[in-house]
Design a protein around this motif. Structure first.
Motif, PDB file in Angstrom:
ATOM      1  N   ASN A  99      11.556  22.019 -48.874  1.00  0.00           N
ATOM      2  CA  ASN A  99      12.965  21.618 -48.746  1.00  0.00           C
ATOM      3  C   ASN A  99      13.736  22.584 -47.847  1.00  0.00           C
ATOM      4  O   ASN A  99      14.450  22.175 -46.932  1.00  0.00           O
ATOM      5  CB  ASN A  99      13.583  21.586 -50.152  1.00  0.00           C
ATOM      6  N   VAL A 100      13.565  23.887 -48.106  1.00  0.00           N
ATOM      7  CA  VAL A 100      14.302  24.907 -47.347  1.00  0.00           C
ATOM      8  C   VAL A 100      13.824  24.957 -45.898  1.00  0.00           C
ATOM      9  O   VAL A 100      14.634  25.001 -44.960  1.00  0.00           O
ATOM     10  CB  VAL A 100      14.160  26.294 -48.015  1.00  0.00           C
ATOM     11  N   VAL A 101      12.498  24.955 -45.702  1.00  0.00           N
ATOM     12  CA  VAL A 101      11.957  25.030 -44.337  1.00  0.00           C
ATOM     13  C   VAL A 101      12.352  23.791 -43.541  1.00  0.00           C
ATOM     14  O   VAL A 101      12.665  23.867 -42.348  1.00  0.00           O
ATOM     15  CB  VAL A 101      10.427  25.210 -44.368  1.00  0.00           C
ATOM     16  N   ALA A 102      12.357  22.632 -44.190  1.00  0.00           N
ATOM     17  CA  ALA A 102      12.779  21.402 -43.509  1.00  0.00           C
ATOM     18  C   ALA A 102      14.229  21.521 -43.042  1.00  0.00           C
ATOM     19  O   ALA A 102      14.569  21.090 -41.932  1.00  0.00           O
ATOM     20  CB  ALA A 102      12.625  20.203 -44.441  1.00  0.00           C
ATOM     21  N   SER A 103      15.081  22.133 -43.865  1.00  0.00           N
ATOM     22  CA  SER A 103      16.477  22.325 -43.468  1.00  0.00           C
ATOM     23  C   SER A 103      16.582  23.309 -42.305  1.00  0.00           C
ATOM     24  O   SER A 103      17.424  23.140 -41.413  1.00  0.00           O
ATOM     25  CB  SER A 103      17.308  22.831 -44.656  1.00  0.00           C
ATOM     26  N   LEU A 104      15.739  24.343 -42.314  1.00  0.00           N
ATOM     27  CA  LEU A 104      15.730  25.293 -41.195  1.00  0.00           C
ATOM     28  C   LEU A 104      15.383  24.578 -39.889  1.00  0.00           C
ATOM     29  O   LEU A 104      15.977  24.847 -38.838  1.00  0.00           O
ATOM     30  CB  LEU A 104      14.727  26.415 -41.459  1.00  0.00           C
ATOM     31  N   ILE A 105      14.415  23.662 -39.957  1.00  0.00           N
ATOM     32  CA  ILE A 105      14.002  22.935 -38.755  1.00  0.00           C
ATOM     33  C   ILE A 105      15.058  21.916 -38.346  1.00  0.00           C
ATOM     34  O   ILE A 105      15.440  21.825 -37.179  1.00  0.00           O
ATOM     35  CB  ILE A 105      12.648  22.250 -38.986  1.00  0.00           C
ATOM     36  N   ARG A 218       1.805  16.351 -34.099  1.00  0.00           N
ATOM     37  CA  ARG A 218       2.641  15.184 -34.380  1.00  0.00           C
ATOM     38  C   ARG A 218       4.122  15.565 -34.453  1.00  0.00           C
ATOM     39  O   ARG A 218       4.994  14.757 -34.107  1.00  0.00           O
ATOM     40  CB  ARG A 218       2.205  14.534 -35.701  1.00  0.00           C
ATOM     41  N   ALA A 219       4.407  16.791 -34.913  1.00  0.00           N
ATOM     42  CA  ALA A 219       5.798  17.231 -35.055  1.00  0.00           C
ATOM     43  C   ALA A 219       6.289  18.032 -33.856  1.00  0.00           C
ATOM     44  O   ALA A 219       7.488  18.299 -33.739  1.00  0.00           O
ATOM     45  CB  ALA A 219       5.939  18.087 -36.323  1.00  0.00           C
ATOM     46  N   PHE A 220       5.371  18.390 -32.946  1.00  0.00           N
ATOM     47  CA  PHE A 220       5.707  19.325 -31.861  1.00  0.00           C
ATOM     48  C   PHE A 220       6.882  18.884 -30.981  1.00  0.00           C
ATOM     49  O   PHE A 220       7.767  19.698 -30.707  1.00  0.00           O
ATOM     50  CB  PHE A 220       4.468  19.574 -30.989  1.00  0.00           C
ATOM     51  N   PRO A 221       6.938  17.625 -30.536  1.00  0.00           N
ATOM     52  CA  PRO A 221       8.080  17.242 -29.683  1.00  0.00           C
ATOM     53  C   PRO A 221       9.434  17.465 -30.352  1.00  0.00           C
ATOM     54  O   PRO A 221      10.385  17.911 -29.711  1.00  0.00           O
ATOM     55  CB  PRO A 221       7.828  15.751 -29.415  1.00  0.00           C
ATOM     56  N   ALA A 222       9.522  17.169 -31.656  1.00  0.00           N
ATOM     57  CA  ALA A 222      10.776  17.387 -32.380  1.00  0.00           C
ATOM     58  C   ALA A 222      11.055  18.886 -32.553  1.00  0.00           C
ATOM     59  O   ALA A 222      12.205  19.334 -32.454  1.00  0.00           O
ATOM     60  CB  ALA A 222      10.721  16.711 -33.747  1.00  0.00           C
ATOM     61  N   LEU A 223       9.993  19.671 -32.786  1.00  0.00           N
ATOM     62  CA  LEU A 223      10.165  21.119 -32.968  1.00  0.00           C
ATOM     63  C   LEU A 223      10.654  21.808 -31.702  1.00  0.00           C
ATOM     64  O   LEU A 223      11.249  22.890 -31.764  1.00  0.00           O
ATOM     65  CB  LEU A 223       8.836  21.751 -33.407  1.00  0.00           C
ATOM     66  N   MET A 224      10.416  21.203 -30.553  1.00  0.00           N
ATOM     67  CA  MET A 224      10.785  21.824 -29.284  1.00  0.00           C
ATOM     68  C   MET A 224      12.274  21.712 -28.963  1.00  0.00           C
ATOM     69  O   MET A 224      12.776  22.402 -28.081  1.00  0.00           O
ATOM     70  CB  MET A 224       9.992  21.189 -28.139  1.00  0.00           C
ATOM     71  N   MET A 225      12.993  20.872 -29.676  1.00  0.00           N
ATOM     72  CA  MET A 225      14.399  20.639 -29.313  1.00  0.00           C
ATOM     73  C   MET A 225      15.250  21.912 -29.372  1.00  0.00           C
ATOM     74  O   MET A 225      15.959  22.229 -28.408  1.00  0.00           O
ATOM     75  CB  MET A 225      15.000  19.560 -30.200  1.00  0.00           C
ATOM     76  N   PRO A 226      15.232  22.683 -30.477  1.00  0.00           N
ATOM     77  CA  PRO A 226      16.043  23.907 -30.482  1.00  0.00           C
ATOM     78  C   PRO A 226      15.583  24.922 -29.444  1.00  0.00           C
ATOM     79  O   PRO A 226      16.394  25.689 -28.913  1.00  0.00           O
ATOM     80  CB  PRO A 226      15.876  24.451 -31.912  1.00  0.00           C
ATOM     81  N   VAL A 227      14.284  24.932 -29.134  1.00  0.00           N
ATOM     82  CA  VAL A 227      13.759  25.860 -28.119  1.00  0.00           C
ATOM     83  C   VAL A 227      14.350  25.520 -26.747  1.00  0.00           C
ATOM     84  O   VAL A 227      14.815  26.406 -26.016  1.00  0.00           O
ATOM     85  CB  VAL A 227      12.215  25.799 -28.067  1.00  0.00           C
ATOM     86  N   ILE A 228      14.346  24.236 -26.404  1.00  0.00           N
ATOM     87  CA  ILE A 228      14.911  23.790 -25.126  1.00  0.00           C
ATOM     88  C   ILE A 228      16.404  24.089 -25.069  1.00  0.00           C
ATOM     89  O   ILE A 228      16.927  24.570 -24.060  1.00  0.00           O
ATOM     90  CB  ILE A 228      14.645  22.287 -24.929  1.00  0.00           C
ATOM     91  N   LEU A 229      17.089  23.848 -26.174  1.00  0.00           N
ATOM     92  CA  LEU A 229      18.533  24.066 -26.243  1.00  0.00           C
ATOM     93  C   LEU A 229      18.888  25.527 -25.968  1.00  0.00           C
ATOM     94  O   LEU A 229      19.712  25.844 -25.106  1.00  0.00           O
ATOM     95  CB  LEU A 229      19.035  23.644 -27.624  1.00  0.00           C
ATOM     96  N   LEU A 230      18.243  26.436 -26.690  1.00  0.00           N
ATOM     97  CA  LEU A 230      18.580  27.861 -26.579  1.00  0.00           C
ATOM     98  C   LEU A 230      18.082  28.470 -25.276  1.00  0.00           C
ATOM     99  O   LEU A 230      18.761  29.312 -24.684  1.00  0.00           O
ATOM    100  CB  LEU A 230      18.002  28.626 -27.780  1.00  0.00           C
ATOM    101  N   SER A 231      16.910  28.058 -24.812  1.00  0.00           N
ATOM    102  CA  SER A 231      16.392  28.624 -23.568  1.00  0.00           C
ATOM    103  C   SER A 231      17.267  28.207 -22.385  1.00  0.00           C
ATOM    104  O   SER A 231      17.483  28.986 -21.448  1.00  0.00           O
ATOM    105  CB  SER A 231      14.939  28.197 -23.336  1.00  0.00           C
ATOM    106  N   GLY A 232      17.788  26.987 -22.426  1.00  0.00           N
ATOM    107  CA  GLY A 232      18.689  26.537 -21.361  1.00  0.00           C
ATOM    108  C   GLY A 232      19.942  27.382 -21.284  1.00  0.00           C
ATOM    109  O   GLY A 232      20.407  27.745 -20.193  1.00  0.00           O
TER     110      GLY A 232
END
Length: 431
Positions: A99-105, A218-232
């Motif tokens: 539950n907590v880790v899902a909220s972090l993601i 399977r989850a990787f594309p969704a996990l990349m969103m915050p990475v793209i956001l912050l790196s930009g």
């Protein structure tokens, strides 16, 4: 206090007390002040136009909402939950950790605590209560508590609003929220471990290591969103507002072309819901802009600053006092109102006392999020109650342990500013 201000406050509290939404109460009371002071509603229109159309930063709010709604569509939530189960489900109180880790993601996608709670809340609560593994009140409480992380780890709509009223860098605010958000996750997981051992809650069957690459992929594309956001933002390719547009476009590409789960019908629903949410935030901002003008016109910030400086309080004592006030107001007011109306009163004093505004902003936003789960009027408690049907009394009974854990995390952020400012300074912040 002037007659006009007194009548405005009387109207504000009277209308709010009768049940009128706080945004409308603020607008009506502010318009009453302008009329009584002879300024007329024309000034209100000018303030709204200047505030809403000259603030480029406000464009980030509807864009983040669109991105979150798109990412919550289809099976994206299911893919991320399976990834979380594979990651932490094997530990004591496994589904609580999930539950907590899902909220972090999910916090790296929506920027909204209510969106996180409503988006995955019902799904994960059903998973936790299946076969009686967790009590339903406990499952609802940890879901509400973990949703408070949403606006702390970037992107964050409340931090965008704070940047608007404080003229602080959104980029540095976003980076400053990462460590506090992780700390909130750690204290909630620690409390989950303690309660799970005490009550004998179950763990999940370990996912074989050979399945981890497939689950992650399977989850990787969704996990990349915050990475793209912050790196930009960090690499200077985008402003935070432009990053919000990139996030919305990326979410659209992932949902429509990679996962192939977004239809024209669901896309329309996404945009319609985003428009409603953005309009709700816009009404609060509009009322706050007029109210902030009135507060400035009455020279209230200068009065507060002189009073605080006259008390000769240290920066730490001032921070503790302000946070107690925000914590109390959080039981009654929504976060947007506190950030847009109350917090600007303290910003001049922060400058006088040498308190870093990025540190103050993160601490204030964390405090506002804790208010979302503070009885009797914590909005997340009502959201969880609405989407699951779990009685409010059961949720409130279980929320106190997590509330204590989050308040302790907040106290650590106040006492140790470097915890908040570490990443921004690493990235060039001079504050």
């Amino acid at each position: 206090m002037s007659f006009e201000l007194g009548m405005m406050l009387l109207a504000l509290f009277g209308l709010a007390g009768m049940g009128l939404p706080i945004a409308y109460a603020i607008l009506c009371a502010a318009l009453l002040y302008l009329e009584l002071s002879g300024r007329g509603v024309g000034l209100a229109g000018k303030l709204l136009m200047d505030g809403l159309y000259q603030s480029f930063v406000l464009l980030a709010v509807p864009l983040f909402i669109v991105a979150a709604n798109i990412m919550n569509a289809g099976s994206i939530a299911d893919r991320l939950l399976k990834f979380c189960i594979a990651l932490v489900g094997r530990f004591k109180g496994g589904m609580g950790h999930v539950n907590v880790v899902a909220s972090l993601i999910f916090s790296g996608m929506s920027g909204s605590a209510v969106a996180d709670a409503a988006g995955i809340g019902k799904i994960i609560i059903e998973m936790m209560t299946k076969d009686g593994r967790f009590g339903r009140g406990y499952a609802a409480a940890i879901t509400a508590a973990s949703a408070t992380i949403g606006p702390i780890i970037p992107p964050s709509i409340p931090m965008v609003l704070y940047a608007l009223v404080s003229n602080t860098s959104i980029g540095y605010l976003f980076f400053a929220g990462i460590v506090p958000g992780l700390l909130m996750g750690v204290v909630l997981m620690a409390m989950n471990v303690y309660i799970s051992h005490k009550r004998g809650y179950a763990t999940e069957a370990p996912v074989p290591l050979r399945d981890m690459p497939r689950t992650t992929a399977r989850a990787f594309p969704a996990l990349m969103m915050p990475v793209i956001l912050l790196s930009g933002i960090y690499l200077g390719y985008t402003t935070p507002t432009e990053a919000a547009a990139v996030a919305a476009l990326y979410a659209l590409v992932v949902a429509a072309f990679i996962y192939r789960e977004l239809t024209w019908r669901s896309l329309y629903a996404v945009f319609a819901d985003a428009a409603r949410s953005s309009a709700s935030v816009g009404i609060v901002i509009g009322g706050a802009l007029i109210l902030n003008y009135i507060v400035s016109d009455q020279k209230i910030p200068e009065m507060v600053a002189r009073a605080m400086v006259g008390l000769d309080v240290s920066p730490l004592v001032f921070l503790l006092m302000v946070n107690l006030i925000i914590l109390a107001l959080g039981c009654l007011l929504d976060a947007s109102t506190i950030i847009l109306v109350i917090i600007p009163l303290f910003i001049p004093t922060c400058r006088e006392l040498g308190i870093d505004l990025v540190h103050f902003g993160v601490v204030a936003v964390v405090n506002c999020m804790i208010g979302l789960i503070t009885p009797p009027y914590g909005i997340l408690l009502f959201v969880i109650n609405a989407v699951t049907g779990i009685p409010l009394a059961e949720i409130i009974k279980e929320i106190w342990a997590f509330l204590v854990a989050l308040v302790l995390a907040l106290l650590a952020m106040i006492l140790f500013p470097d915890m908040v400012l570490f990443l921004p300074r690493l990235l060039g912040y001079q504050g």
